[in-house]
Design a protein around this motif. Sequence first.
Motif: not given
Length: 383
Positions: A286-313
Amino acid sequence: MKYISLLGASGSIGQQTADVVRQHPDQFEIVAFSVGENVELARKYISEFQPSLVCVQAKEDAQTLQLEYAGTGIHFTYGDEGLIETAVFEKADILVNAVIGSVGLFPTLQAIKAKKDIALANKETLVTAGHLVMEEARKAGVNLLPVDSEHSAIFQALQGEKEKNIERLIITASGGSFRDRSRAELIGVTVDEALNHPNWAMGAKITIDSASMMNKGLEVIEAHWLFNLPYEKIEVVLHKESIIHSMVEFHDSSVIAQLGTPDMRVPIQYALTYPDRLPLSTSHRLNLAEIGMLHFAEMDFNRFPCLQFAYEAGKIGGTMPTVLNAANEVAVAEFLKGKIAFLEIETYIEQALNRHTPIDNPDLTTIQEVDASTRKFIQTLLK
């Protein structure tokens, strides 16, 4: 020397397990393996690793190989019973379960009863029967070691820590093949497009699950059982680079993350060497300087309903995760055959979940029956 039984030797995890063994021939030996229908790979592995037991899917292939290798002392077996025979093979110290789907459940349970440590890459085992598997592992006093990169990351971050201090688990998700597409842009996507994962080289089924985010949903359920935490303390965050494999936040606000380049050989080897480590010379550093940036975002359950199904089940519990997994396995298989559209996968899963009345604390027979009835239901929808 650690002696290994390997279920699913022909798959991605299986072949990378073989890579780890190749790098450390003085530490590991594969004494038994299963390859499904891939008889040519069986021959290659027999020549290279000289196992004592080999399992294939078809009886005819087992008979052919037994004649071909007469006099070598290798025993050939086949089918579901052969998987169990491989899993409990007496010469093995540890079972690496790398098969795909709920077929991995029975071999895991039998290996636990035979006092084998389990390196688990078959997440469906815990999704369908987590309460049974964890209880059997506890009674047998065996280690259940996670191979999935996310669960291995959490497992590593928790070394030396106390469960009571955990605030939450943060599981990272690459977003899969369609992470940059809207739902409208998923209409008409092809199998080849879905199999084109941007970060990881994986088998077909898990790659489709990654695209639908069901894979992350199954991992949430698996994490619930592995780390004994409620679903409210397990979160998923989108992280496209797949550099941080997962994180643990403690109640003092400290966060411990496990980082590394995407390489499944790292968590595989850690499961095999735990609590020690060995060098892995072929893994890209791993070379973090080479990678430069890491990105993160909240999960959108409307975009990915299967994830919501799993939590509910998972929160409902009982037989609901069994239904979730069975419906998904059938729907994904049909998509891979070109029989249904990508977005229909989640439609069939939702219908299966809505029709099912959950059964609390199911025994193994009940799990089998619910699994079979769910698969039958999905097949009726496909006609």
